[in-house]
Design an enzyme around this catalytic site. Structure first.
Site, short mmCIF file in Angstrom:
data_model
loop_
_atom_site.label_atom_id
_atom_site.label_comp_id
_atom_site.label_asym_id
_atom_site.label_seq_id
_atom_site.Cartn_x
_atom_site.Cartn_y
_atom_site.Cartn_z
N HIS A 152 0.82 -1.22 0.00
CA HIS A 152 0.00 0.00 0.00
C HIS A 152 0.85 1.26 0.00
O HIS A 152 0.38 2.33 -0.37
CB HIS A 152 -1.04 -0.01 1.13
CG HIS A 152 -0.52 0.32 2.48
ND1 HIS A 152 -0.18 -0.64 3.41
CD2 HIS A 152 -0.28 1.51 3.07
CE1 HIS A 152 0.23 -0.04 4.52
NE2 HIS A 152 0.18 1.26 4.34
N ASP A 208 -0.21 -7.43 1.47
CA ASP A 208 0.30 -6.06 1.54
C ASP A 208 1.83 -6.08 1.58
O ASP A 208 2.45 -5.73 2.58
CB ASP A 208 -0.30 -5.38 2.77
CG ASP A 208 -0.08 -3.87 2.75
OD1 ASP A 208 0.43 -3.36 1.74
OD2 ASP A 208 -0.42 -3.23 3.76
N SER A 260 3.95 2.49 8.42
CA SER A 260 3.57 1.50 7.41
C SER A 260 4.78 0.98 6.67
O SER A 260 5.68 1.74 6.32
CB SER A 260 2.69 2.17 6.35
OG SER A 260 1.36 2.08 6.69
#
Ligand SMILES: *[C@@H]1O[C@H](CO)[C@@H](O)[C@H](O)[C@H]1NC(C)=O
Length: 244
Positions: free
Chosen positions: A79, A126, A198
């Protein structure tokens, strides 16, 4: 009548909450960058595989974490990479705001691969890798980390998440000094990650076992933190990098 209505509303709310807890649905896409909460300052050379990624997209830019897995590749979250036009990769950093600190290596690349089954609706798969434009120079500040393979889920083991993300909800910038927080895997309490972390690594016993994927919108409440399990992607990572 009023009481019944309230019960119905409560019932609906409970159902939604249960679904969120059971299936770990990601919250809205805009809040999908994550950061560490309740962590402590890392010291220089403590996490030499930790990588900062300044990512430019067509209409915005973002910061993500990553990990150096070979001289030529950084592992991060899909992502983070989706729609990326260029990526400034920072290795060997402790204070991410200090471009002149010793040990830092920085370069820009446009080369990356996203897992072909990356599903942005459910945050499945992801995982992505960034190819460096020139090989990292390995030294005491910059080292690669081994990625987990095999079937171990690492449940109930101690894990450490690392990143420069914001440390509370209203903070507007990254935390200068790299943060880390240790917790039992799959049993996160108040400590966790939030925007800015992230793509960063979850490590256990010196091996990377997870990639920071998503959490819930508020960083300060007790909610599970969710990671992509690296061992499930070890074959894909090998096929798409030069690690053996
Ligand atoms: C990090 O580096 C920046 C730029 O040199 C500096 O202004 C800042 O005070 C440093 N932060 C810490 C916590 O040392």
């Amino acid at each position: 009548m009023a009481i019944i209505l309230i019960l119905l509303i409560c019932g609906t709310v409970n159902l939604v909450t249960a679904q969120v807890a059971d299936f770990l649905y990601p919250f809205n896409h805009l809040s999908s960058q994550l950061r560490i909460v309740g962590g402590q300052d890392a010291s220089a050379k403590q996490f030499p595989f930790q990588t900062g990624l300044y990512i430019s997209y067509q209409l915005k830019s973002a910061f993500c974490g990553g990990s150096l897995i070979s001289e030529n590749y950084v592992l991060t979250a899909a992502h983070c990479l989706e729609g990326a036009l260029s990526i400034n990769v920072v290795l060997g950093a402790l204070n991410i705001s200090d471009e002149s600190e010793p040990g830092r290596q920085s370069q820009t690349t446009t080369s990356y691969t996203i897992h072909p089954q990356w599903d942005s609706s459910y945050y499945k798969n992801d995982v992505g890798v960034v190819r460096l434009s020139s090989p990292a120079i390995l030294n005491e500040y910059v080292q690669k980390i081994t990625v987990a393979s095999g079937v171990d889920t690492y449940a109930n083991q101690q894990g450490t998440v690392i990143g420069w993300g914001k440390t509370y909800d209203d903070q507007q910038t990254l935390t200068d000094i790299l943060q880390y927080v240790s917790n039992k895997i799959y049993r996160e309490g108040n400590k966790g990650f939030c925007q800015g972390d992230s793509g960063g690594p979850l490590i256990s016993n010196g091996v990377q076992v997870g990639i920071v994927s998503f959490s819930y919108k508020s960083c300060q409440v007790s909610m599970p933190s969710v990671f992509a399990r690296v061992s499930e992607f070890s074959e894909w990572i090998k096929d798409n990098t030069d690690i053996v």
